[in-house]
Write an enzyme that holds these catalytic residues in place. Structure first.
Site, PDB file in Angstrom:
ATOM      1  CG  ASN A 210      -0.070  -0.021   2.444  1.00  0.00           C
ATOM      2  OD1 ASN A 210       0.491   0.806   2.924  1.00  0.00           O
ATOM      3  ND2 ASN A 210      -0.295  -1.268   3.124  1.00  0.00           N
ATOM      4  CG  ASP A 279      -6.767  -5.717   6.452  1.00  0.00           C
ATOM      5  OD1 ASP A 279      -6.170  -5.724   7.577  1.00  0.00           O
ATOM      6  OD2 ASP A 279      -7.565  -4.764   6.065  1.00  0.00           O
ATOM      7  N   PRO A 305      -2.715 -12.200  10.558  1.00  0.00           N
ATOM      8  CG  PRO A 305      -0.792 -12.587  11.829  1.00  0.00           C
ATOM      9  CD  PRO A 305      -1.563 -12.755  10.400  1.00  0.00           C
ATOM     10  CG  ASP A 306      -5.976  -6.837  13.830  1.00  0.00           C
ATOM     11  OD1 ASP A 306      -5.237  -6.175  14.750  1.00  0.00           O
ATOM     12  OD2 ASP A 306      -6.741  -6.259  12.980  1.00  0.00           O
ATOM     13  CB  ILE A 307       0.022  -6.514  14.346  1.00  0.00           C
ATOM     14  CG1 ILE A 307       0.644  -7.090  12.977  1.00  0.00           C
ATOM     15  CG2 ILE A 307       1.215  -6.069  15.123  1.00  0.00           C
ATOM     16  CD1 ILE A 307       1.544  -6.471  12.149  1.00  0.00           C
ATOM     17  CB  VAL A 308      -2.977  -3.008  16.845  1.00  0.00           C
ATOM     18  CG1 VAL A 308      -4.567  -3.260  16.084  1.00  0.00           C
ATOM     19  CG2 VAL A 308      -2.989  -2.092  18.050  1.00  0.00           C
ATOM     20  CE  LYS A 337     -10.682  -0.348  11.066  1.00  0.00           C
ATOM     21  NZ  LYS A 337     -10.014   0.375   9.858  1.00  0.00           N
TER      22      LYS A 337
HETATM   23  O1  PMT Z   1       2.857   6.192   6.603  1.00  0.00           O
HETATM   24  P1  PMT Z   1       2.400   7.387   6.340  1.00  0.00           P
HETATM   25  O2  PMT Z   1       2.554   7.713   4.520  1.00  0.00           O
HETATM   26  O3  PMT Z   1       2.780   8.644   6.867  1.00  0.00           O
HETATM   27  O4  PMT Z   1       0.635   7.320   6.407  1.00  0.00           O
HETATM   28  C1  PMT Z   1       0.142   7.199   7.540  1.00  0.00           C
HETATM   29  C2  PMT Z   1      -0.975   6.336   7.667  1.00  0.00           C
HETATM   30  C3  PMT Z   1      -2.007   6.827   6.991  1.00  0.00           C
HETATM   31  C4  PMT Z   1      -0.623   4.846   7.142  1.00  0.00           C
HETATM   32  C5  PMT Z   1      -1.483   6.154   9.170  1.00  0.00           C
HETATM   33  O5  PMT Z   1      -2.002   7.503   9.844  1.00  0.00           O
HETATM   34  C6  PMT Z   1      -2.523   5.106   9.561  1.00  0.00           C
HETATM   35  O6  PMT Z   1      -3.651   5.506   9.662  1.00  0.00           O
HETATM   36  N1  PMT Z   1      -2.357   3.950   9.985  1.00  0.00           N
HETATM   37  C7  PMT Z   1      -2.963   2.911   9.896  1.00  0.00           C
HETATM   38  C8  PMT Z   1      -3.407   1.966   8.515  1.00  0.00           C
HETATM   39  C9  PMT Z   1      -4.335   0.939   8.597  1.00  0.00           C
HETATM   40  O7  PMT Z   1      -3.652   0.076   8.221  1.00  0.00           O
HETATM   41  O8  PMT Z   1      -5.543   1.204   9.127  1.00  0.00           O
HETATM   42  P2  PMT Z   1      -6.522   0.346   9.221  1.00  0.00           P
HETATM   43  O9  PMT Z   1      -7.934   0.940   9.548  1.00  0.00           O
HETATM   44  O10 PMT Z   1      -6.582  -0.964   8.151  1.00  0.00           O
HETATM   45  O11 PMT Z   1      -6.068  -0.826  10.532  1.00  0.00           O
HETATM   46  C10 PMT Z   1      -6.569  -0.403  11.864  1.00  0.00           C
HETATM   47  C11 PMT Z   1      -5.443  -0.604  12.874  1.00  0.00           C
HETATM   48  O12 PMT Z   1      -5.135  -2.055  13.020  1.00  0.00           O
HETATM   49  C12 PMT Z   1      -4.041   0.207  12.531  1.00  0.00           C
HETATM   50  O13 PMT Z   1      -3.457   0.726  13.536  1.00  0.00           O
HETATM   51  C13 PMT Z   1      -3.259  -0.824  12.069  1.00  0.00           C
HETATM   52  O14 PMT Z   1      -1.827  -0.842  12.383  1.00  0.00           O
HETATM   53  C14 PMT Z   1      -3.658  -2.234  12.764  1.00  0.00           C
HETATM   54  N2  PMT Z   1      -3.564  -3.586  11.965  1.00  0.00           N
HETATM   55  C15 PMT Z   1      -4.501  -3.687  10.987  1.00  0.00           C
HETATM   56  C16 PMT Z   1      -4.317  -5.010  10.238  1.00  0.00           C
HETATM   57  C17 PMT Z   1      -3.379  -5.730  10.742  1.00  0.00           C
HETATM   58  N3  PMT Z   1      -3.342  -7.061  10.134  1.00  0.00           N
HETATM   59  N4  PMT Z   1      -2.849  -5.809  11.805  1.00  0.00           N
HETATM   60  C18 PMT Z   1      -2.757  -4.402  12.509  1.00  0.00           C
HETATM   61  O15 PMT Z   1      -2.236  -4.232  13.559  1.00  0.00           O
END
Ligand code: PMT
Length: 399
Positions: A210, A279, A305-308, A337
């Site tokens: 991405n 994902d 897997p979802d890390i966070v 979330k």
């Molecule tokens: O890196 P930059 O260019 O500065 O851009 C910053 C950003 C837009 C990437 C950042 O601000 C941001 O929003 N990061 C999270 C991006 C994301 O994957 O969002 P999500 O809504 O898909 O995921 C939600 C949360 O779960 C996030 O904290 C993500 O790190 C976490 N996650 C998601 C999927 C996964 N398999 N494991 C995770 O830990």
């Protein structure tokens, strides 16, 4: 000398004989790692030319509020957002008064009004002007609003007087500026941050990924380090230099990032997931380059897997912060979330807006916890990171 690596310092030069010192100030700020842009008031240009400061800063010097050419390149709002700190040196008595009264009568005062960043001032003037009750009242008001005042020093003045009013020496000024970027808010705490994209291999030469640049996560890591935390940055593949004084763990895939996070989070107080983790990953990664044929192909994907969420599920979990990158229904998806991943805080950003979010220098976020939803103004990622780390430190330490 302290570090100002990657800091954006907007130097405002106002009218006074000490304006000649701004040339050396630019050089020292840059030597400390800062990027410097300059605004000069009309009176400053009577003492030193914009050309000199342009040559030293490496960027055009901004002089006019109503300049269509400048506005087309980096206008006053962009300059205000770009700055991590506005340093006004020398700051004349006249400028102090105008800032105090919220005037937007020239470019510098307007940028000060339009910015959310800290303003520091190095006053320089004749000793009698400095001692005036009006000047002292203005200084008190500016301090009470959170502005920093450096100096002035005592001594012989260009006008022949002796007393307080000399601009702070430039090396001392740079030290004090660097000090503004450090605090003890997180001293004794360990912070782990993920940043950047993951790459999920299709074959040895192709991957799914991405547009995350890592800028947001790296800015958070620098802000956590500056707040005194032991900081571990788990980074996906990005084109950013590893920040000083931060332990960087390079990773490629979501599985790598998960393993590194589980290891790093031992003994951590705070975990912040700024990475854009894929994902899904290809079910099979081909051992050899996939060859082109006449047929269409399909690739089966399996869930990562979802890390966070995995960190939030640990028995002795740190304060766990996730980001939410959304293109619509920002608050309701982010709240899902927060609950679904069992997080303490979600930082939601609207990634449909190209000026913020992925790969931009600025971001705008809404902080979502069980108690509140607060939208912060748009600002550059370094300034935003400082705000976010202060907010998280207050939640964690209760101070
Ligand atoms: O890196 P930059 O260019 O500065 O851009 C910053 C950003 C837009 C990437 C950042 O601000 C941001 O929003 N990061 C999270 C991006 C994301 O994957 O969002 P999500 O809504 O898909 O995921 C939600 C949360 O779960 C996030 O904290 C993500 O790190 C976490 N996650 C998601 C999927 C996964 N398999 N494991 C995770 O830990």
């Amino acid at each position: 000398m302290s570090s100002l690596v990657n800091k954006h310092i907007l130097l405002g030069v106002t009218g006074g004989i000490a304006a000649y010192k701004s040339a050396e100030l630019i050089r020292l700020l840059q030597k400390s790692g800062a990027e410097v842009r300059v605004i000069m008031t009309p009176a400053a240009q009577e003492f030193i030319t914009p050309l000199t400061l342009q040559a030293l800063s490496g960027h055009p010097v901004h002089t006019n509020l109503l300049d269509p050419e400048a506005e087309a390149a980096m206008g006053h709002i962009e300059l205000a957002r770009w700055a991590d700190l506005i340093l006004i040196a020398p700051a004349s008595a006249n400028f102090l008064a105008r800032l105090c009264h919220g005037e937007g009568s020239d470019l510098l005062s307007t940028v000060c009004l339009a910015s959310h960043c800290q303003i520091a001032l190095a006053p320089a003037m004749n000793q009698a002007m400095w001692a005036q009750a009006s000047t002292q009242e203005n200084i008190d008001k500016l301090k009470s609003r959170g502005n920093k005042i450096f100096g002035p020093g005592q001594g012989y003045q260009a006008c022949g007087d002796t007393g307080a009013g000399r601009m702070e020496e430039v090396d001392a000024l740079v030290e004090q500026v660097a000090g503004l970027f450090s605090s003890n808010l997180l001293s004794g705490k360990k912070v782990v941050i993920t940043a950047g994209p993951t790459r999920e291999a299709l074959d040895p030469v192709r991957y799914i990924s991405n547009h995350s640049s890592g800028k947001m996560g790296y800015a958070l890591a620098i802000a956590a380090m500056e707040a005194g935390a032991e900081t571990v940055l788990i980074s996906g593949p990005v084109n950013l230099a590893p920040p000083e004084k931060i332990s960087v763990v390079p990773t490629v895939s979501a599985l790598d990032m998960l393993a590194a996070s589980l290891e790093a989070v031992k003994g951590a107080d705070i975990f912040i997931a700024a990475a854009a983790v894929a994902d899904y990953r290809p079910e099979h990664s081909a051992g050899q380059k996939i060859k082109k044929t006449d047929d269409d192909i399909s690739i089966a994907l399996t869930k990562n897997p979802d890390i966070v969420a995995s960190i939030a599920a640990l028995e002795n979990r740190p304060f766990t912060v996730g980001f939410a990158a959304e293109t619509n229904n920002l608050e309701s998806y982010a709240r899902k979330k927060l609950v679904g991943k069992n997080l303490d805080l979600v930082i939601a950003n609207d990634v449909s807006n190209q000026a913020i979010g992925f790969n931009s220098d600025d971001n705008q976020v809404t902080l979502i916890s069980s108690e509140q939803a607060e939208t912060l103004p748009i600002m550059n990622k370094a300034s935003l990171a400082t705000h976010l780390i202060s907010y998280i430190a207050a939640r964690v330490t209760g101070v």
